[in-house]
Design a protein around this motif. Structure first.
Motif, mmCIF file in Angstrom:
data_model
loop_
_atom_site.group_PDB
_atom_site.id
_atom_site.type_symbol
_atom_site.label_atom_id
_atom_site.label_comp_id
_atom_site.label_asym_id
_atom_site.label_seq_id
_atom_site.Cartn_x
_atom_site.Cartn_y
_atom_site.Cartn_z
ATOM 1 N N PHE A 12 0.830 -1.196 0.000
ATOM 2 C CA PHE A 12 0.000 0.000 0.000
ATOM 3 C C PHE A 12 0.875 1.261 0.000
ATOM 4 C CE2 PHE A 12 -3.180 -3.001 0.733
ATOM 5 C CZ PHE A 12 -4.437 -2.408 0.694
ATOM 6 N N THR A 13 0.328 2.317 -0.601
ATOM 7 C CA THR A 13 1.031 3.597 -0.644
ATOM 8 C C THR A 13 0.022 4.733 -0.607
ATOM 9 O OG1 THR A 13 2.721 4.855 -1.831
ATOM 10 C CG2 THR A 13 1.029 3.775 -3.154
ATOM 11 N N GLU A 14 0.503 5.961 -0.403
ATOM 12 C CA GLU A 14 -0.386 7.117 -0.308
ATOM 13 C C GLU A 14 -0.668 7.728 -1.677
ATOM 14 O OE1 GLU A 14 0.671 10.239 2.305
ATOM 15 O OE2 GLU A 14 0.369 9.075 4.135
ATOM 16 N N LYS A 15 -1.868 8.317 -1.793
ATOM 17 C CA LYS A 15 -2.256 9.061 -2.974
ATOM 18 C C LYS A 15 -3.182 10.193 -2.556
ATOM 19 C CE LYS A 15 -4.093 8.579 -7.668
ATOM 20 N NZ LYS A 15 -4.580 7.638 -8.711
ATOM 21 N N THR A 16 -3.097 11.324 -3.276
ATOM 22 C CA THR A 16 -3.946 12.479 -2.980
ATOM 23 C C THR A 16 -4.688 12.885 -4.252
ATOM 24 O OG1 THR A 16 -2.411 13.277 -1.273
ATOM 25 C CG2 THR A 16 -4.013 14.853 -2.157
ATOM 26 N N ILE A 17 -6.005 13.085 -4.128
ATOM 27 C CA ILE A 17 -6.817 13.545 -5.251
ATOM 28 C C ILE A 17 -7.766 14.635 -4.760
ATOM 29 C CG2 ILE A 17 -6.726 11.367 -6.517
ATOM 30 C CD1 ILE A 17 -9.451 10.683 -5.441
ATOM 31 N N SER A 18 -8.263 15.445 -5.694
ATOM 32 C CA SER A 18 -9.230 16.502 -5.378
ATOM 33 C C SER A 18 -10.630 15.993 -5.673
ATOM 34 C CB SER A 18 -8.947 17.756 -6.213
ATOM 35 O OG SER A 18 -7.707 18.315 -5.848
ATOM 36 N N ILE A 19 -11.529 16.198 -4.712
ATOM 37 C CA ILE A 19 -12.896 15.698 -4.818
ATOM 38 C C ILE A 19 -13.870 16.863 -4.657
ATOM 39 C CG2 ILE A 19 -14.607 14.133 -3.813
ATOM 40 C CD1 ILE A 19 -12.293 12.466 -2.757
ATOM 41 N N PRO A 20 -14.847 17.017 -5.566
ATOM 42 C CA PRO A 20 -15.833 18.086 -5.403
ATOM 43 C C PRO A 20 -16.736 17.836 -4.202
ATOM 44 C CG PRO A 20 -16.427 16.660 -7.220
ATOM 45 C CD PRO A 20 -15.060 16.238 -6.790
ATOM 46 N N VAL A 21 -17.143 18.908 -3.556
ATOM 47 C CA VAL A 21 -18.002 18.814 -2.380
ATOM 48 C C VAL A 21 -19.453 19.023 -2.807
ATOM 49 C CG1 VAL A 21 -18.545 19.740 -0.101
ATOM 50 C CG2 VAL A 21 -16.157 19.632 -0.873
ATOM 51 N N LYS A 22 -20.323 18.118 -2.393
ATOM 52 C CA LYS A 22 -21.745 18.184 -2.713
ATOM 53 C C LYS A 22 -22.507 18.730 -1.516
ATOM 54 C CE LYS A 22 -25.626 15.189 -3.975
ATOM 55 N NZ LYS A 22 -26.027 13.768 -4.241
ATOM 56 N N LEU A 23 -23.302 19.769 -1.747
ATOM 57 C CA LEU A 23 -24.112 20.363 -0.681
ATOM 58 C C LEU A 23 -25.419 19.578 -0.555
ATOM 59 C CD1 LEU A 23 -24.098 22.777 1.325
ATOM 60 C CD2 LEU A 23 -25.539 23.977 -0.358
ATOM 61 N N ILE A 24 -25.752 19.125 0.655
ATOM 62 C CA ILE A 24 -26.970 18.337 0.866
ATOM 63 C C ILE A 24 -27.892 19.038 1.860
ATOM 64 C CG2 ILE A 24 -25.782 16.167 0.350
ATOM 65 C CD1 ILE A 24 -25.697 15.590 3.342
#
Length: 315
Positions: free
Chosen positions: A225-237
């Motif tokens: 296993f290793t680290e990874k970083t991604i950008s995720i959009p935020v959904k308003l609920i």
């Protein structure tokens, strides 16, 4: 203290006396142990030729006292030998009876024994059984594990169990309450590669319950296993009043640990992040915490940046 000094002749006589005494004791022991005796030994019961159309439940413990006949040597070694500690009882007569008389099988039981001592009696001599309708049921396998991994290694996907179900046969009132069947514990240490092995199923505690198959094959995927970083959009609920809300930032950076084999395929579509507007409308929050509502299996979240987002509401 005064010591008695013996002459050479007296020492020889005393030595001869003790030698004769020891030889006499040894001869007495050999003579005594060469005699024939009756002695009691506790034996475990096992069964064969169980009725196919009748489920049974033993009304006595799974051990029995047997009266053995043999020499003193055999009696002595029987206390130390636990290998031949089982008596196999033929249940063929249970097709039309609810009991088995052990003395009627005495010759067959003695013929199957590997040692010279003979069984001459049982206590109790008659085994009684309770009967109920026999049922058959398929239930899922439950894998029991105690596994530790090398640094940066871990399970990377679902365990594949073949077969994933086992078939139970026995009294309906017993197996109707069973929802799953455990395997023996799979104990592994410092694992750093995929495990392929066979694991036994735990045996049934009741003698009138059978399980098939008695073992399963499993594949436990293991990867580095290793680290990874991604950008995720935020959904308003929970924007129940349909306010015009502007949030910023629109995306958050999620750092997680994933297996090397799945590293390339990990993207934002596999994740989902949300912020709940009711925290502002009902509880007067000035910033909204971000929660991940969808995460791929076998991923471990390390951090979310930022953990809270700002917002502007236009009514």
């Amino acid at each position: 203290m005064a010591f008695v000094k013996l002459s050479a002749t007296e020492r020889r006589r005393l030595s001869a006396f003790f030698t004769c005494l020891i030889l006499a004791a040894v001869a007495w022991v050999f003579t005594t142990l060469s005699g024939t005796y009756n002695f009691t030994v506790k034996k475990e019961l096992s069964y064969k030729n169980a009725p196919e159309k009748r489920a049974f439940h033993s009304l006595q413990p799974d051990t029995i006292n047997t009266t053995m006949q043999g020499t003193g040597w055999q009696m002595l070694f029987s206390r130390m030998n636990n290998e031949d500690n089982t008596i196999t009882v033929d249940l063929q007569t249970l097709e039309n009876k609810d009991y088995v008389v052990l003395s009627s099988q005495l010759k067959q039981i003695n013929d199957r024994k590997e040692f010279d001592e003979q069984i001459v009696g049982f206590n109790p001599d008659t085994l009684y059984f309770d009967f109920s309708n026999r049922a058959v049921k398929r239930i899922p396998v439950k894998l029991l594990t105690d596994i530790s991994y090398q640094h940066q290694f871990s399970q990377s996907n679902n365990v594949v169990i073949t077969p994933s179900y086992v078939t139970l046969s026995g009294p309906a009132n017993i197996i109707d309450n069973i929802r799953a069947w455990n395997t023996d514990s799979l104990i592994l240490d410092s694992v750093n590669e995929t495990v392929r092995t066979r694991v036994n199923m735990q045996p049934a505690k009741e003698g009138n319950v059978s399980i098939y198959p008695k073992s399963i094959q499993l594949v436990l995927p293991v990867d580095e296993f290793t680290e990874k970083t991604i950008s995720i959009p935020v959904k308003l609920i929970n924007n129940q009043n349909y306010y015009k809300v502007k949030i910023f930032p629109l995306k958050v950076n999620v750092t997680f640990i994933t297996s090397l084999n799945r590293y390339a395929e990990m993207d934002e579509e596999l994740f989902e992040a949300s912020a709940d507007l009711t925290l502002w409308s009902d509880r007067d929050y000035t910033t909204l915490p971000v929660k991940l509502t969808r995460i791929p299996a076998y991923c471990k979240i390390v951090k979310i940046e930022p953990q809270n987002i700002d917002f502007i509401v236009r009514k």
